[in-house]
Design a protein around this motif. Structure first.
Motif, PDB file in Angstrom:
ATOM      1  N   ALA A 218      57.311 -42.871 -54.155  1.00 41.86           N
ATOM      2  CA  ALA A 218      56.367 -43.844 -53.600  1.00 41.86           C
ATOM      3  C   ALA A 218      56.252 -44.956 -54.635  1.00 41.86           C
ATOM      4  O   ALA A 218      55.908 -44.702 -55.787  1.00 41.86           O
ATOM      5  CB  ALA A 218      55.013 -43.191 -53.356  1.00 41.86           C
TER       6      ALA A 218
ATOM      7  N   ILE B   9      46.522 -42.092 -46.463  1.00 40.04           N
ATOM      8  CA  ILE B   9      47.937 -42.400 -46.677  1.00 40.04           C
ATOM      9  C   ILE B   9      48.059 -43.877 -47.077  1.00 40.04           C
ATOM     10  O   ILE B   9      47.178 -44.682 -46.756  1.00 40.04           O
ATOM     11  CB  ILE B   9      48.729 -42.111 -45.382  1.00 40.04           C
ATOM     12  CG1 ILE B   9      50.235 -42.299 -45.563  1.00 40.04           C
ATOM     13  CG2 ILE B   9      48.230 -42.948 -44.201  1.00 40.04           C
ATOM     14  CD1 ILE B   9      51.075 -41.825 -44.369  1.00 40.04           C
TER      15      ILE B   9
ATOM     16  N   PHE C 169      61.994 -42.865 -39.948  1.00 38.26           N
ATOM     17  CA  PHE C 169      61.472 -43.992 -40.723  1.00 38.26           C
ATOM     18  C   PHE C 169      62.038 -45.305 -40.189  1.00 38.26           C
ATOM     19  O   PHE C 169      61.310 -46.263 -39.930  1.00 38.26           O
ATOM     20  CB  PHE C 169      61.884 -43.846 -42.192  1.00 38.26           C
ATOM     21  CG  PHE C 169      60.752 -43.481 -43.096  1.00 38.26           C
ATOM     22  CD1 PHE C 169      59.879 -44.447 -43.557  1.00 38.26           C
ATOM     23  CD2 PHE C 169      60.558 -42.169 -43.488  1.00 38.26           C
ATOM     24  CE1 PHE C 169      58.836 -44.106 -44.386  1.00 38.26           C
ATOM     25  CE2 PHE C 169      59.512 -41.822 -44.319  1.00 38.26           C
ATOM     26  CZ  PHE C 169      58.651 -42.794 -44.772  1.00 38.26           C
TER      27      PHE C 169
ATOM     28  N   THR D  67      54.441 -42.583 -34.128  1.00 37.19           N
ATOM     29  CA  THR D  67      53.208 -41.954 -34.617  1.00 37.19           C
ATOM     30  C   THR D  67      52.056 -42.931 -34.429  1.00 37.19           C
ATOM     31  O   THR D  67      52.278 -44.129 -34.267  1.00 37.19           O
ATOM     32  CB  THR D  67      53.311 -41.612 -36.122  1.00 37.19           C
ATOM     33  OG1 THR D  67      53.638 -42.798 -36.865  1.00 37.19           O
ATOM     34  CG2 THR D  67      54.374 -40.544 -36.358  1.00 37.19           C
ATOM     35  N   SER D  68      50.839 -42.407 -34.455  1.00 37.19           N
ATOM     36  CA  SER D  68      49.694 -43.312 -34.463  1.00 37.19           C
ATOM     37  C   SER D  68      48.619 -42.762 -35.391  1.00 37.19           C
ATOM     38  O   SER D  68      48.512 -41.552 -35.597  1.00 37.19           O
ATOM     39  CB  SER D  68      49.150 -43.518 -33.054  1.00 37.19           C
ATOM     40  OG  SER D  68      48.376 -42.415 -32.678  1.00 37.19           O
ATOM     41  N   CYS D  69      47.877 -43.688 -35.964  1.00 38.56           N
ATOM     42  CA  CYS D  69      46.888 -43.288 -36.968  1.00 38.56           C
ATOM     43  C   CYS D  69      45.507 -43.158 -36.325  1.00 38.56           C
ATOM     44  O   CYS D  69      45.270 -43.658 -35.232  1.00 38.56           O
ATOM     45  CB  CYS D  69      46.873 -44.299 -38.109  1.00 38.56           C
ATOM     46  SG  CYS D  69      46.308 -45.921 -37.645  1.00 38.56           S
TER      47      CYS D  69
ATOM     48  N   TYR E  35      58.354 -37.470 -40.393  1.00 34.61           N
ATOM     49  CA  TYR E  35      59.042 -38.483 -41.211  1.00 34.61           C
ATOM     50  C   TYR E  35      59.990 -37.880 -42.244  1.00 34.61           C
ATOM     51  O   TYR E  35      61.036 -38.464 -42.534  1.00 34.61           O
ATOM     52  CB  TYR E  35      58.027 -39.408 -41.892  1.00 34.61           C
ATOM     53  CG  TYR E  35      57.421 -40.409 -40.933  1.00 34.61           C
ATOM     54  CD1 TYR E  35      58.138 -41.525 -40.515  1.00 34.61           C
ATOM     55  CD2 TYR E  35      56.142 -40.228 -40.424  1.00 34.61           C
ATOM     56  CE1 TYR E  35      57.599 -42.437 -39.620  1.00 34.61           C
ATOM     57  CE2 TYR E  35      55.581 -41.130 -39.528  1.00 34.61           C
ATOM     58  CZ  TYR E  35      56.312 -42.234 -39.130  1.00 34.61           C
ATOM     59  OH  TYR E  35      55.781 -43.133 -38.238  1.00 34.61           O
TER      60      TYR E  35
ATOM     61  N   LEU F 214      52.108 -48.448 -45.182  1.00 30.94           N
ATOM     62  CA  LEU F 214      52.942 -47.868 -44.122  1.00 30.94           C
ATOM     63  C   LEU F 214      52.129 -47.468 -42.902  1.00 30.94           C
ATOM     64  O   LEU F 214      52.689 -47.024 -41.911  1.00 30.94           O
ATOM     65  CB  LEU F 214      53.709 -46.653 -44.656  1.00 30.94           C
ATOM     66  CG  LEU F 214      54.772 -46.917 -45.725  1.00 30.94           C
ATOM     67  CD1 LEU F 214      55.370 -45.603 -46.206  1.00 30.94           C
ATOM     68  CD2 LEU F 214      55.875 -47.823 -45.202  1.00 30.94           C
ATOM     69  N   SER F 215      50.815 -47.581 -42.972  1.00 29.42           N
ATOM     70  CA  SER F 215      49.984 -47.092 -41.875  1.00 29.42           C
ATOM     71  C   SER F 215      48.672 -47.874 -41.789  1.00 29.42           C
ATOM     72  O   SER F 215      48.172 -48.374 -42.807  1.00 29.42           O
ATOM     73  CB  SER F 215      49.681 -45.608 -42.107  1.00 29.42           C
ATOM     74  OG  SER F 215      48.721 -45.149 -41.183  1.00 29.42           O
TER      75      SER F 215
ATOM     76  N   ARG G 142      59.804 -48.603 -40.705  1.00 26.88           N
ATOM     77  CA  ARG G 142      59.054 -48.396 -41.942  1.00 26.88           C
ATOM     78  C   ARG G 142      59.945 -48.320 -43.169  1.00 26.88           C
ATOM     79  O   ARG G 142      59.502 -47.986 -44.256  1.00 26.88           O
ATOM     80  CB  ARG G 142      58.173 -47.157 -41.817  1.00 26.88           C
ATOM     81  CG  ARG G 142      56.987 -47.434 -40.905  1.00 26.88           C
ATOM     82  CD  ARG G 142      55.989 -46.315 -40.893  1.00 26.88           C
ATOM     83  NE  ARG G 142      54.711 -46.783 -40.384  1.00 26.88           N
ATOM     84  CZ  ARG G 142      54.354 -46.752 -39.101  1.00 26.88           C
ATOM     85  NH1 ARG G 142      55.164 -46.278 -38.203  1.00 26.88           N
ATOM     86  NH2 ARG G 142      53.160 -47.199 -38.738  1.00 26.88           N
TER      87      ARG G 142
ATOM     88  N   LEU H 254      46.491 -37.607 -37.613  1.00 26.55           N
ATOM     89  CA  LEU H 254      47.367 -38.610 -37.027  1.00 26.55           C
ATOM     90  C   LEU H 254      47.994 -37.965 -35.801  1.00 26.55           C
ATOM     91  O   LEU H 254      47.802 -36.777 -35.566  1.00 26.55           O
ATOM     92  CB  LEU H 254      48.442 -39.058 -38.024  1.00 26.55           C
ATOM     93  CG  LEU H 254      47.918 -39.987 -39.133  1.00 26.55           C
ATOM     94  CD1 LEU H 254      47.607 -39.207 -40.371  1.00 26.55           C
ATOM     95  CD2 LEU H 254      48.887 -41.116 -39.439  1.00 26.55           C
TER      96      LEU H 254
ATOM     97  N   LEU I 205      59.010 -32.898 -50.471  1.00 30.08           N
ATOM     98  CA  LEU I 205      58.115 -33.859 -51.126  1.00 30.08           C
ATOM     99  C   LEU I 205      57.492 -33.144 -52.318  1.00 30.08           C
ATOM    100  O   LEU I 205      57.257 -31.940 -52.273  1.00 30.08           O
ATOM    101  CB  LEU I 205      56.999 -34.315 -50.187  1.00 30.08           C
ATOM    102  CG  LEU I 205      57.350 -34.826 -48.786  1.00 30.08           C
ATOM    103  CD1 LEU I 205      56.087 -35.223 -48.038  1.00 30.08           C
ATOM    104  CD2 LEU I 205      58.288 -35.999 -48.868  1.00 30.08           C
TER     105      LEU I 205
END
Ligand code: X90
Length: 275
Positions: A187, A80, A162, A57-59, A262, A84-85, A167, A24, A269
């Protein structure tokens, strides 16, 4: 057989099997950061902190996925959360293009409805099965069962990025950034950020993560903790988990670029296996 995972998994290299990471990107008015193993995440975080303008961001696109598939006969594409993406949607399109161009090839796209260390658990399990010689169909079936018994928890000090990128609900984002409050969450089933607790201080956040682990049926399996410049908290959490569940296998790693952007500094996490 090849495993291809997007860079939100924090998996950039994988021994023993054919593997590719699809990056990403993190974008500011001044720079574009490609989330690969060469990225200096610390420098990126510092530059972003100093940036006043918009960041985002970009995927990966369809072409990026196709390139990563290479010429493999059987591909597992791990993404992911699709909620969200656009990463997963691009992988699904790439699957169609690839299978049309190579009629004997098969691509299995796995929308993890999660990210980060829970994705790593899935990737490592796929590797195990490939190395054991399981068939493509067996693995497609088994991964669904496996993912019903994995989860993602997190503790975040800030949800600014976020919120800035639309998001998360702004009301949830507002809670952080005040008096050392951390959001402990998970999640959700739908693959969105779900707040569970507001915790004052890191000690409380770690206790809460451990009690959530217990409540979610963790009984001493595999745990992967990833952090954004917070190795002390990650190591403390690992110690607490090992004290309660001595047989568990806990690893700690630094977040790559996407998770770092993020999760923001201090963020933790945690991917885990449950019963
Ligand atoms: O397509 C894109 O531009 C990427 C968007 C990604 C948005 C989510 C990144 C999450 C990174 C932060 C904490 C965990 C939240 C879990 C929710 C499923 C990790």
């Amino acid at each position: 057989m090849k495993i291809v995972a997007d860079s939100s998994s924090n998996v950039f290299t994988l021994e023993g099997v054919s593997f590719a990471s699809v990056p990403l990107k993190i974008i500011t008015a001044q720079a574009e950061y490609v989330d690969d193993e060469k990225l200096d995440v610390k420098a990126m975080a510092e530059q972003i902190k100093a940036t006043k303008g918009r960041t985002g961001t970009s995927c990966p696109n369809v072409h990026d996925w196709l390139e990563a598939f290479g010429d493999a006969d059987q591909v597992f594409a791990v993404t992911i959360t699709s909620n969200l993406s656009g990463c997963c949607a691009a992988a699904v399109q790439a699957k169609q293009v690839y299978e049309e161009a190579h009629p004997s090839a098969k691509v299995h796209v796995i929308d993890t409805l999660s990210t980060g260390p829970e994705m790593r658990l899935v990737v490592e399990k796929l590797r195990q099965w490939i190395m054991e010689g399981k068939s493509f169909e067996e693995i497609c079936h088994a991964e669904q069962t496996y993912r019903a018994h994995t989860g993602l928890l997190f503790s975040l000090e800030s949800l600014d990025n976020f919120a800035r990128n639309g998001r998360v609900n702004p009301a949830v984002a507002k809670v952080t950034g005040v008096l050392g409050i951390r959001i402990v969450g998970t999640a959700s089933q739908e693959g969105t950020l779900q707040q569970l607790h507001k915790c004052r201080g890191e000690k409380k956040a770690l206790e809460t993560l451990v009690s959530e682990l217990r409540g979610r049926g963790f009984a001493g399996g595999r745990v992967c903790i990833s952090h954004s410049f917070n190795a002390p908290a990650a190591e403390a959490l690992k110690k607490q988990i090992l004290a309660i569940w001595p047989g568990s296998q806990v690893t700690v790693e630094q977040n790559g670029g996407l998770c770092c952007y993020y999760a923001e500094p201090g963020g933790l996490l945690l991917g885990f296996e449950s019963q």
